[in-house]
Motif scaffolding. Structure first.
Motif, PDB file in Angstrom:
ATOM      1  N   ILE A 110       0.828  -1.203   0.000  1.00  0.00           N
ATOM      2  CA  ILE A 110       0.000   0.000   0.000  1.00  0.00           C
ATOM      3  C   ILE A 110       0.872   1.267   0.000  1.00  0.00           C
ATOM      4  O   ILE A 110       0.758   2.111  -0.885  1.00  0.00           O
ATOM      5  N   SER A 111       1.752   1.364   0.991  1.00  0.00           N
ATOM      6  CA  SER A 111       2.506   2.613   1.129  1.00  0.00           C
ATOM      7  C   SER A 111       3.509   2.807  -0.013  1.00  0.00           C
ATOM      8  O   SER A 111       3.474   3.801  -0.739  1.00  0.00           O
ATOM      9  N   TRP A 112       4.371   1.817  -0.186  1.00  0.00           N
ATOM     10  CA  TRP A 112       5.366   1.935  -1.271  1.00  0.00           C
ATOM     11  C   TRP A 112       4.694   1.726  -2.623  1.00  0.00           C
ATOM     12  O   TRP A 112       4.962   2.464  -3.586  1.00  0.00           O
ATOM     13  N   GLY A 113       3.802   0.730  -2.694  1.00  0.00           N
ATOM     14  CA  GLY A 113       3.168   0.371  -3.962  1.00  0.00           C
ATOM     15  C   GLY A 113       2.352   1.504  -4.553  1.00  0.00           C
ATOM     16  O   GLY A 113       2.468   1.812  -5.745  1.00  0.00           O
ATOM     17  N   ASN A 114       1.531   2.147  -3.731  1.00  0.00           N
ATOM     18  CA  ASN A 114       0.681   3.234  -4.250  1.00  0.00           C
ATOM     19  C   ASN A 114       1.502   4.376  -4.837  1.00  0.00           C
ATOM     20  O   ASN A 114       1.095   5.015  -5.802  1.00  0.00           O
ATOM     21  N   LYS A 119       0.089   2.222 -13.848  1.00  0.00           N
ATOM     22  CA  LYS A 119      -0.581   1.406 -14.879  1.00  0.00           C
ATOM     23  C   LYS A 119       0.450   0.740 -15.796  1.00  0.00           C
ATOM     24  O   LYS A 119       1.376   1.404 -16.275  1.00  0.00           O
ATOM     25  N   GLY A 120       0.285  -0.553 -15.988  1.00  0.00           N
ATOM     26  CA  GLY A 120       1.168  -1.284 -16.900  1.00  0.00           C
ATOM     27  C   GLY A 120       2.475  -1.747 -16.270  1.00  0.00           C
ATOM     28  O   GLY A 120       3.198  -2.545 -16.878  1.00  0.00           O
ATOM     29  N   ASP A 121       2.787  -1.276 -15.069  1.00  0.00           N
ATOM     30  CA  ASP A 121       4.028  -1.732 -14.416  1.00  0.00           C
ATOM     31  C   ASP A 121       3.904  -3.201 -14.009  1.00  0.00           C
ATOM     32  O   ASP A 121       2.813  -3.678 -13.698  1.00  0.00           O
ATOM     33  N   HIS A 122       5.044  -3.885 -13.968  1.00  0.00           N
ATOM     34  CA  HIS A 122       5.038  -5.303 -13.585  1.00  0.00           C
ATOM     35  C   HIS A 122       5.436  -5.484 -12.126  1.00  0.00           C
ATOM     36  O   HIS A 122       6.283  -4.760 -11.597  1.00  0.00           O
ATOM     37  N   ILE A 123       4.795  -6.465 -11.509  1.00  0.00           N
ATOM     38  CA  ILE A 123       5.107  -6.875 -10.128  1.00  0.00           C
ATOM     39  C   ILE A 123       5.445  -8.354 -10.254  1.00  0.00           C
ATOM     40  O   ILE A 123       4.698  -9.107 -10.885  1.00  0.00           O
ATOM     41  N   LEU A 124       6.558  -8.782  -9.657  1.00  0.00           N
ATOM     42  CA  LEU A 124       6.969 -10.184  -9.843  1.00  0.00           C
ATOM     43  C   LEU A 124       6.972 -10.942  -8.512  1.00  0.00           C
ATOM     44  O   LEU A 124       7.670 -10.543  -7.568  1.00  0.00           O
ATOM     45  N   ILE A 125       6.174 -12.017  -8.474  1.00  0.00           N
ATOM     46  CA  ILE A 125       6.199 -12.917  -7.316  1.00  0.00           C
ATOM     47  C   ILE A 125       6.452 -14.334  -7.857  1.00  0.00           C
ATOM     48  O   ILE A 125       6.965 -14.466  -8.966  1.00  0.00           O
ATOM     49  N   SER A 126       6.136 -15.376  -7.094  1.00  0.00           N
ATOM     50  CA  SER A 126       6.400 -16.721  -7.626  1.00  0.00           C
ATOM     51  C   SER A 126       5.235 -17.653  -7.353  1.00  0.00           C
ATOM     52  O   SER A 126       4.322 -17.323  -6.596  1.00  0.00           O
ATOM     53  N   ASP A 127       5.329 -18.829  -7.951  1.00  0.00           N
ATOM     54  CA  ASP A 127       4.284 -19.845  -7.798  1.00  0.00           C
ATOM     55  C   ASP A 127       4.350 -20.552  -6.450  1.00  0.00           C
ATOM     56  O   ASP A 127       3.552 -21.445  -6.201  1.00  0.00           O
ATOM     57  N   MET A 128       5.314 -20.201  -5.590  1.00  0.00           N
ATOM     58  CA  MET A 128       5.349 -20.874  -4.278  1.00  0.00           C
ATOM     59  C   MET A 128       5.054 -19.898  -3.137  1.00  0.00           C
ATOM     60  O   MET A 128       5.471 -20.116  -2.012  1.00  0.00           O
ATOM     61  N   GLU A 129       4.299 -18.840  -3.432  1.00  0.00           N
ATOM     62  CA  GLU A 129       4.043 -17.852  -2.374  1.00  0.00           C
ATOM     63  C   GLU A 129       2.829 -18.212  -1.513  1.00  0.00           C
ATOM     64  O   GLU A 129       1.887 -18.846  -1.968  1.00  0.00           O
ATOM     65  N   HIS A 130       2.899 -17.753  -0.285  1.00  0.00           N
ATOM     66  CA  HIS A 130       1.770 -17.801   0.649  1.00  0.00           C
ATOM     67  C   HIS A 130       0.787 -16.702   0.235  1.00  0.00           C
ATOM     68  O   HIS A 130       1.198 -15.691  -0.338  1.00  0.00           O
ATOM     69  N   HIS A 131      -0.484 -16.877   0.522  1.00  0.00           N
ATOM     70  CA  HIS A 131      -1.478 -15.849   0.155  1.00  0.00           C
ATOM     71  C   HIS A 131      -1.072 -14.456   0.629  1.00  0.00           C
ATOM     72  O   HIS A 131      -1.406 -13.455  -0.003  1.00  0.00           O
ATOM     73  N   GLU A 141      -2.315  -4.542  -7.952  1.00  0.00           N
ATOM     74  CA  GLU A 141      -2.492  -4.714  -9.400  1.00  0.00           C
ATOM     75  C   GLU A 141      -3.832  -4.095  -9.817  1.00  0.00           C
ATOM     76  O   GLU A 141      -3.926  -3.337 -10.792  1.00  0.00           O
ATOM     77  N   ARG A 142      -4.883  -4.403  -9.040  1.00  0.00           N
ATOM     78  CA  ARG A 142      -6.208  -3.868  -9.394  1.00  0.00           C
ATOM     79  C   ARG A 142      -6.298  -2.369  -9.180  1.00  0.00           C
ATOM     80  O   ARG A 142      -6.874  -1.654  -9.981  1.00  0.00           O
ATOM     81  N   ARG A 143      -5.726  -1.895  -8.078  1.00  0.00           N
ATOM     82  CA  ARG A 143      -5.787  -0.443  -7.805  1.00  0.00           C
ATOM     83  C   ARG A 143      -5.123   0.347  -8.914  1.00  0.00           C
ATOM     84  O   ARG A 143      -5.568   1.410  -9.288  1.00  0.00           O
ATOM     85  N   LYS A 144      -4.011  -0.189  -9.416  1.00  0.00           N
ATOM     86  CA  LYS A 144      -3.173   0.603 -10.307  1.00  0.00           C
ATOM     87  C   LYS A 144      -3.228   0.173 -11.766  1.00  0.00           C
ATOM     88  O   LYS A 144      -2.594   0.801 -12.610  1.00  0.00           O
TER      89      LYS A 144
END
Ligand SMILES: Cc1ncc(COP(=O)(O)O)c(C=O)c1O
Length: 422
Positions: A110-114, A119-131, A141-144
């Protein structure tokens, strides 16, 4: 408890004496606790520190100038200094106390992300993340109108696929947020390498340390990450206290999430100015007892030694994997014993033909606590492993080979009840 020399192995019987929970019986049997990845048990020293605070120096912090208020402030602040030292941070200015890992990651999203993701920027996580390290980024992603990408796992679903990581880096993600250790597979990720590569592409890096900080030495300085999140309750501390580590530079650049007491240095009718780090992120009365007891938990971990805890768990994990190897109709997920260097004390498994909830119930009847379900990692469990649920045992400093022998015997009981071939 006396500090132990670092090369000696852990004396589980003497450690267990510090944890009052092991005096109870579950389902009429001595408790075998194999669910520390969910939350750890608490030593008497931690429990006592809470009682001591309330009975000897209960007062609000950063306000009173009387003796007990000063003591409360000092103990709370000291706890941050202990945590800073434990994870290799420079000082308390890097340590923001929050409720847990989930809150720490949300604070960043929220703080850093906002302020930094558009719009259009990429955020990278992985398939082994916790919720907790997925949903805050989905919300951002939805906010921006940003794009959330996932690093795939290798063909054996054991480790991150480094080709997939590199491909995704080519999109120059604004942030790379990765777990240090998976709470399902037990995989320990090479977060130093990941951070270095991500930095070459100008990304900010957040490491989810919920499953690493309790179990192994961590040095945020040598990892080089911008953020590191952890939960006190998984590392012998109470619930309701966790931390966000951030570099001074990045924390200085961020706006606090909440306004109110303690996070300001001055307020006029028209405006305000922030307090210094880390206090600008802690609005209102803090979880004082939680912070103080977290400090007692860190003392306990230091007395045993993080290196020794890590070694102990690695030995138990190897023993458990070897014990499971000989059992038919059992599937074990995550790195195997040959890859013990990248495997934490978390073993998820399935018994063919038996629902993991039935497995957990039969374990319970033997006094053994394990967890069954999607482990708050649904994309991994349901979409990658293709399972509805898996059973998981996880180890800590109070577990022994005997606990694993009992778990193996319980698997035998499950197979007998469900008439699964030996
Ligand atoms: C890898 C990982 N990240 C985040 C969390 C969330 O921790 P908490 O519920 O303490 O916020 C967990 C909890 O199991 C976890 O295992």
């Amino acid at each position: 408890m006396m500090a132990m020399p670092s090369n000696e192995s852990i004396d589980v019987e003497s450690i267990k004496k510090d944890f009052p929970i092991f005096k109870i019986r579950m389902a009429g049997k001595p408790l075998v606790y194999l669910d520390s990845a969910a939350t750890s048990q608490k030593p008497q020293q931690v429990i006592d520190s809470i009682v001591k605070y309330y009975s000897e120096y209960n007062a609000n912090i950063h306000r009173g100038i009387y003796e007990i208020a000063e003591r409360a402030t000092e103990e709370y602040t000291n706890s941050k200094a202990k945590l800073a030292k434990l994870i290799g941070a420079k000082g308390i200015e890097n340590i923001v106390y929050v409720r847990n890992t989930t809150e720490a990651i949300n604070l960043v999203a929220i703080s850093w992300g906002n302020a930094n993701v558009n719009k259009g920027d990429h955020i990278l996580i992985s398939d082994m993340e916790h919720h907790s390290n997925i949903v805050p980024w989905q919300l951002l992603e939805r906010r921006k109108g940003a794009v959330l990408d996932y690093i795939k796992l290798d063909s054996g679903n054991e480790r991150l696929d480094m080709e997939s990581f590199k491909e995704n880096l080519e999109k120059d993600p604004k942030i790379v947020a990765i777990t240090h250790a998976s709470n399902v597979l037990g995989t320990i990720n090479d977060v130093k390498y990941i951070t270095r590569e991500a930095k070459k592409h100008g990304a900010v890096v957040l490491i989810d340390g919920a499953q690493s900080a309790p179990h192994m030495p961590v040095d945020v300085g040598s990892i080089g990450c911008d953020f590191f999140a952890l939960s006190g309750h998984k590392m012998l501390g109470p619930t309701g206290i966790g931390a966000l580590y951030g570099t001074e530079e990045i924390l200085d650049s961020m706006e606090p999430l909440f306004g109110g007491g303690d996070m300001i240095s001055a307020v006029t009718r028209q405006t305000y100015s922030w307090n210094s780090l880390p206090w600008k992120f802690e609005a209102g009365t803090s979880n004082i007892e939680g912070g103080i007891a977290f400090g007692a938990a860190i003392d306990y971990l230091n007395n045993v030694g993080m290196e020794r805890i890590h070694r102990h768990e690695a030995e138990l994990t190897r023993y458990a994997l070897e014990s499971l190897e000989g059992i038919k109709n059992i599937e074990v997920y995550g790195p195997k014993k040959e890859d013990i260097a990248v495997k934490s004390g978390v073993i998820s498994f399935g018994i063919k033909g038996v629902h993991p909830h039935d497995v957990a119930q039969i374990f319970n009847s033997e006094g053994i606590a394990i967890r069954a379900g999607h482990h708050c990692a649904m994309p991994l469990v349901t979409e990658v492993l293709n399972k509805g649920a898996v059973s998981r045992m996880s180890f800590y400093l109070y577990n022994s080979r005997e606990d694993i022998d009992k778990a193996v015997a319980a698997i035998g009981k499950v197979k007998k009840i469900f008439k699964i071939k030996e």
